[in-house]
Write a protein that holds these residues in place. Structure first.
Motif, PDB file in Angstrom:
ATOM      1  N   GLY A  16       9.217  67.699  -0.255  1.00  0.00           N
ATOM      2  CA  GLY A  16      10.110  66.820   0.484  1.00  0.00           C
ATOM      3  C   GLY A  16      10.684  67.511   1.702  1.00  0.00           C
ATOM      4  O   GLY A  16      10.467  68.697   1.935  1.00  0.00           O
ATOM      5  N   SER A  17      11.396  66.743   2.507  1.00  0.00           N
ATOM      6  CA  SER A  17      12.047  67.275   3.700  1.00  0.00           C
ATOM      7  C   SER A  17      13.184  66.339   4.069  1.00  0.00           C
ATOM      8  O   SER A  17      13.275  65.210   3.559  1.00  0.00           O
ATOM      9  CB  SER A  17      11.052  67.362   4.863  1.00  0.00           C
ATOM     10  OG  SER A  17      10.706  66.062   5.311  1.00  0.00           O
ATOM     11  N   LEU A  18      14.009  66.780   4.977  1.00  0.00           N
ATOM     12  CA  LEU A  18      15.099  65.925   5.445  1.00  0.00           C
ATOM     13  C   LEU A  18      14.530  64.666   6.091  1.00  0.00           C
ATOM     14  O   LEU A  18      15.018  63.561   5.863  1.00  0.00           O
ATOM     15  CB  LEU A  18      15.985  66.686   6.442  1.00  0.00           C
ATOM     16  CG  LEU A  18      17.133  65.891   7.059  1.00  0.00           C
ATOM     17  CD1 LEU A  18      18.074  65.348   5.995  1.00  0.00           C
ATOM     18  CD2 LEU A  18      17.884  66.759   8.056  1.00  0.00           C
ATOM     19  N   GLY A  19      13.472  64.817   6.883  1.00  0.00           N
ATOM     20  CA  GLY A  19      12.859  63.664   7.533  1.00  0.00           C
ATOM     21  C   GLY A  19      12.345  62.644   6.534  1.00  0.00           C
ATOM     22  O   GLY A  19      12.491  61.432   6.730  1.00  0.00           O
ATOM     23  N   MET A  20      11.723  63.141   5.451  1.00  0.00           N
ATOM     24  CA  MET A  20      11.230  62.227   4.416  1.00  0.00           C
ATOM     25  C   MET A  20      12.388  61.493   3.749  1.00  0.00           C
ATOM     26  O   MET A  20      12.323  60.280   3.524  1.00  0.00           O
ATOM     27  CB  MET A  20      10.437  62.992   3.356  1.00  0.00           C
ATOM     28  CG  MET A  20       9.118  63.492   3.821  1.00  0.00           C
ATOM     29  SD  MET A  20       8.349  64.451   2.476  1.00  0.00           S
ATOM     30  CE  MET A  20       7.008  65.199   3.385  1.00  0.00           C
ATOM     31  N   ALA A  21      13.442  62.213   3.445  1.00  0.00           N
ATOM     32  CA  ALA A  21      14.592  61.595   2.787  1.00  0.00           C
ATOM     33  C   ALA A  21      15.233  60.537   3.680  1.00  0.00           C
ATOM     34  O   ALA A  21      15.612  59.455   3.213  1.00  0.00           O
ATOM     35  CB  ALA A  21      15.607  62.669   2.406  1.00  0.00           C
ATOM     36  N   ILE A  22      15.336  60.831   4.977  1.00  0.00           N
ATOM     37  CA  ILE A  22      15.904  59.851   5.905  1.00  0.00           C
ATOM     38  C   ILE A  22      15.013  58.616   5.980  1.00  0.00           C
ATOM     39  O   ILE A  22      15.502  57.481   5.938  1.00  0.00           O
ATOM     40  CB  ILE A  22      16.110  60.472   7.301  1.00  0.00           C
ATOM     41  CG1 ILE A  22      17.244  61.507   7.246  1.00  0.00           C
ATOM     42  CG2 ILE A  22      16.395  59.397   8.342  1.00  0.00           C
ATOM     43  CD1 ILE A  22      17.384  62.350   8.501  1.00  0.00           C
ATOM     44  N   SER A  23      13.691  58.828   6.062  1.00  0.00           N
ATOM     45  CA  SER A  23      12.768  57.693   6.110  1.00  0.00           C
ATOM     46  C   SER A  23      12.916  56.817   4.877  1.00  0.00           C
ATOM     47  O   SER A  23      12.925  55.578   4.972  1.00  0.00           O
ATOM     48  CB  SER A  23      11.322  58.188   6.233  1.00  0.00           C
ATOM     49  OG  SER A  23      11.129  58.830   7.470  1.00  0.00           O
ATOM     50  N   GLU A  24      13.040  57.428   3.719  1.00  0.00           N
ATOM     51  CA  GLU A  24      13.201  56.644   2.490  1.00  0.00           C
ATOM     52  C   GLU A  24      14.550  55.928   2.458  1.00  0.00           C
ATOM     53  O   GLU A  24      14.637  54.776   2.037  1.00  0.00           O
ATOM     54  CB  GLU A  24      13.030  57.536   1.265  1.00  0.00           C
ATOM     55  CG  GLU A  24      11.596  57.966   1.047  1.00  0.00           C
ATOM     56  CD  GLU A  24      11.357  58.443  -0.356  1.00  0.00           C
ATOM     57  OE1 GLU A  24      11.004  57.591  -1.210  1.00  0.00           O
ATOM     58  OE2 GLU A  24      11.533  59.656  -0.600  1.00  0.00           O
TER      59      GLU A  24
END
Length: 123
Positions: free
Chosen positions: A28-36
């Motif tokens: 995971g990454s911050l970008g993935m978490a924001i997208s979700e």
């Protein structure tokens, strides 16, 4: 209603399922978490998304970090000469440095404040 925290990438969003199908062991990454989080908020009537970093309004609550640092320094009977904080999106830097900068601007102190970022991934 019980709340649930879900790690990202997750199987609860289209984006998370796509990431997991392509890379099942993704950390995971911050970008993935924001997208979700944005997908979740956009597809539900009972959910709102509040941007959490890189925007001006975040700086106010991030300054708790600097205020805490000032209090801990006072408890130790010390004052820093230099404040070093990571620049990145800006909220970490501002969170730590702004309370100290405020003292500088009010003439209460004279701290040297240095913004840093990693050489491998400079902002």
């Amino acid at each position: 209603m019980a709340q649930q925290v879900v790690a990202s990438p997750s199987s609860t969003t289209n984006y998370g399922r796509k990431v997991l199908s392509e890379s099942p062991d993704s950390p995971g990454s911050l970008g993935m978490a924001i997208s979700e989080a944005v997908e979740d908020a956009a597809t539900r009537d009972d959910t709102k998304y509040a941007l959490g970093s890189v925007l001006n309004h975040v700086l106010l609550h991030q300054t708790v970090i600097g205020l805490e640092a000032q209090e801990q320094m006072a408890m130790a009977g010390e004052q820093p000469d230099i404040i070093v904080a990571c620049a990145g999106g800006g909220s970490n830097f501002a969170g730590l440095s702004f309370p100290f900068l405020g003292q500088n601007l009010r003439g209460e102190a004279s701290y040297r404040i240095i913004a840093v970022e990693p050489e491998a991934a400079p902002a």
